[in-house]
Design an enzyme around this catalytic site. Sequence first.
Site, PDB file in Angstrom:
ATOM      1  N   ASP A   1      87.789  91.173 139.633  1.00 48.77           N
ATOM      2  CA  ASP A   1      87.241  91.773 138.412  1.00 48.77           C
ATOM      3  C   ASP A   1      85.932  91.059 138.060  1.00 48.77           C
ATOM      4  O   ASP A   1      85.860  89.828 138.131  1.00 48.77           O
ATOM      5  CB  ASP A   1      88.250  91.635 137.253  1.00 48.77           C
TER       6      ASP A   1
ATOM      7  N   ARG B   1     104.055 103.583 137.681  1.00 49.12           N
ATOM      8  CA  ARG B   1     103.603 102.332 137.045  1.00 49.12           C
ATOM      9  C   ARG B   1     102.537 102.667 136.007  1.00 49.12           C
ATOM     10  O   ARG B   1     101.663 103.512 136.248  1.00 49.12           O
ATOM     11  CB  ARG B   1     103.015 101.414 138.123  1.00 49.12           C
TER      12      ARG B   1
ATOM     13  N   HIS C   1      92.989  91.011 143.985  1.00 51.18           N
ATOM     14  CA  HIS C   1      94.255  91.678 143.699  1.00 51.18           C
ATOM     15  C   HIS C   1      94.155  93.156 144.057  1.00 51.18           C
ATOM     16  O   HIS C   1      93.056  93.676 144.280  1.00 51.18           O
ATOM     17  CB  HIS C   1      94.652  91.464 142.228  1.00 51.18           C
TER      18      HIS C   1
ATOM     19  N   HIS D   1      90.244  93.973 145.175  1.00 47.67           N
ATOM     20  CA  HIS D   1      88.977  93.677 144.490  1.00 47.67           C
ATOM     21  C   HIS D   1      89.133  92.444 143.603  1.00 47.67           C
ATOM     22  O   HIS D   1      90.248  91.999 143.330  1.00 47.67           O
ATOM     23  CB  HIS D   1      88.559  94.861 143.597  1.00 47.67           C
TER      24      HIS D   1
HETATM   25  C1  LIG Z   1      84.296 100.615 142.750  1.00 47.17           C
HETATM   26  C2  LIG Z   1      84.088 100.159 141.538  1.00 47.17           C
HETATM   27  C3  LIG Z   1      85.025 100.389 140.389  1.00 47.17           C
HETATM   28  C4  LIG Z   1      84.583  99.314 139.410  1.00 47.17           C
HETATM   29  C5  LIG Z   1      83.077  99.388 139.592  1.00 47.17           C
HETATM   30  C6  LIG Z   1      82.973  99.281 141.094  1.00 47.17           C
HETATM   31  O1  LIG Z   1      81.733  99.724 141.600  1.00 47.17           O
HETATM   32  C7  LIG Z   1      83.235  97.815 141.504  1.00 47.17           C
HETATM   33  C8  LIG Z   1      84.055  97.065 140.420  1.00 47.17           C
HETATM   34  C9  LIG Z   1      85.175  97.940 139.863  1.00 47.17           C
HETATM   35  C10 LIG Z   1      85.852  97.350 138.639  1.00 47.17           C
HETATM   36  C11 LIG Z   1      87.100  96.516 138.937  1.00 47.17           C
HETATM   37  C12 LIG Z   1      87.645  95.947 137.628  1.00 47.17           C
HETATM   38  C13 LIG Z   1      87.719  97.009 136.523  1.00 47.17           C
HETATM   39  O2  LIG Z   1      88.802  97.898 136.785  1.00 47.17           O
HETATM   40  C14 LIG Z   1      86.415  97.820 136.438  1.00 47.17           C
HETATM   41  C15 LIG Z   1      86.384  98.729 135.212  1.00 47.17           C
HETATM   42  C16 LIG Z   1      85.256  96.882 136.492  1.00 47.17           C
HETATM   43  O3  LIG Z   1      84.661  96.386 135.556  1.00 47.17           O
HETATM   44  O4  LIG Z   1      84.913  96.629 137.799  1.00 47.17           O
HETATM   45  C17 LIG Z   1      86.217  98.536 137.777  1.00 47.17           C
HETATM   46  C18 LIG Z   1      85.009  99.462 137.937  1.00 47.17           C
HETATM   47  C19 LIG Z   1      85.321 100.926 137.592  1.00 47.17           C
HETATM   48  O5  LIG Z   1      86.455 101.372 137.721  1.00 47.17           O
HETATM   49  O6  LIG Z   1      84.354 101.642 137.267  1.00 47.17           O
HETATM   50  O1  LIG Z   2      96.723  98.612 137.296  1.00 47.50           O
HETATM   51  C1  LIG Z   2      96.934  97.446 137.629  1.00 47.50           C
HETATM   52  O2  LIG Z   2      98.035  96.940 137.601  1.00 47.50           O
HETATM   53  C2  LIG Z   2      95.752  96.590 138.058  1.00 47.50           C
HETATM   54  C3  LIG Z   2      94.482  97.408 138.128  1.00 47.50           C
HETATM   55  C4  LIG Z   2      93.250  96.577 138.283  1.00 47.50           C
HETATM   56  O3  LIG Z   2      93.260  95.574 138.927  1.00 47.50           O
HETATM   57  C5  LIG Z   2      92.035  97.025 137.618  1.00 47.50           C
HETATM   58  O4  LIG Z   2      92.061  98.090 136.958  1.00 47.50           O
HETATM   59  O5  LIG Z   2      91.016  96.315 137.732  1.00 47.50           O
HETATM   60 FE   LIG Z   3      91.401  94.473 138.693  1.00 47.72          FE
END
Ligand SMILES: C=C1C[C@]23C[C@@]1(O)CC[C@H]2[C@@]12CC[C@H](O)[C@@](C)(C(=O)O1)[C@H]2[C@@H]3C(=O)O
Ligand SMILES: O=C(O)CCC(=O)C(=O)O
Ligand SMILES: [Fe+2]
Length: 335
Positions: A209, A274, A264, A207
Amino acid sequence: MVVLTEPDNDHLPIINNNSCKSPSFFNDIPVIDLSKPDSKNLIVKACEEFGFFKVVNHDVPMEFISKLESEAIKFFSSPLSEKLKAGPADPFGYGNKQIGQSGDIGWVEYILLSTNSEFNYQKFASVLGVNPENIRAAVNDYVTAVKRMSCEILEKLAEGLKIHPTNVFSKLLMDEKSDSVFRLNHYPQCPDIQEFNAKNLIGFGEHTDPQIISVLRSNNTSGLQILLKNGNWFSVPPDQSSFFVNVGDSLQVMTNGRFKSVKHRVLTNSVKSRLSMIYFGGPPLSEKIAPLPSLMEGEESSLYKEFTWFEYKKSAFKSRLAENRLTLFEKFGTS
Ligand SMILES: C=C1C[C@]23C[C@@]1(O)CC[C@H]2[C@@]12CC[C@H](O)[C@@](C)(C(=O)O1)[C@H]2[C@@H]3C(=O)O
Ligand SMILES: O=C(O)CCC(=O)C(=O)O
Ligand SMILES: [Fe+2]
């Protein structure tokens, strides 16, 4: 100590032994020494080339990192039935294998918190036993220090890009309404991997961020991989005394695609668990996310439609992890 339910071969995504050459370690990661005057230009270069870099000589006290790490270990070592009381992650709270609300799963348990909400801690108070204040204080100290470092990085970035004022990015994180998020991820060791004829289980699927900047610190266990422009995945050698920084989707838009948010993922480790802690610096919900006029050259026009962080976040949090969330907001369908 049982921390996650057994991996379920039908559901958990795996990387197959047959289909996967072991990815190489990425030993050429740009290393930014924050104490050096040339760091501003090196940050720009790293964001352009990789959307990813490592930070050394930061001033986040080791004491804050260790304190939070030990509080996190205490929490993740408690019985599953207790931890589940701090869930579900909707999106904030304790989550176990389910990531987001759209069906993504991984070999991970986590705590997701908003950095400006009391509510989070009330939710945790029930499971944090005698002294919920400990984890609250540890998160606050850590997030305050990492946010300060993130702002320093963003100001150097603006300087390197020759943008004035240099707080264009950092002021969004400093805003009291900044919509920033903090996450603790725990990937238990996964000894049964061979049984599934798998090289690795996916801990956290690929994904980008969504926010402006993500700042990650982990223990000494590998697992994090980034996708380089040549289409290959590379493992990031862990370094528990440094931070790793990702360009997020919002920074991609604000630089009109000059920087790209980096893809990543995390693979599990069969020997060691981890633990990672990530600060995701985001803007206030009402903030318009658009290319900075001072970065547009000549007749250059925006690659993106106009949107606020609220609009982006609303659609992002409905999407699957691996989706390109910016496609919806592109003017010409180019990314
Ligand atoms: C599948 C998902 C988890 C996420 C929200 C989403 O719909 C798509 C983006 C995901 C992500 C990735 C980065 C961060 O870990 C996170 C908190 C964010 O802002 O976007 C997660 C979201 C999540 O875990 O709720
Ligand atoms: O846990 C990690 O090392 C990365 C996780 C990550 O990419 C995320 O939480 O968005
Ligand atoms: Fe991430």
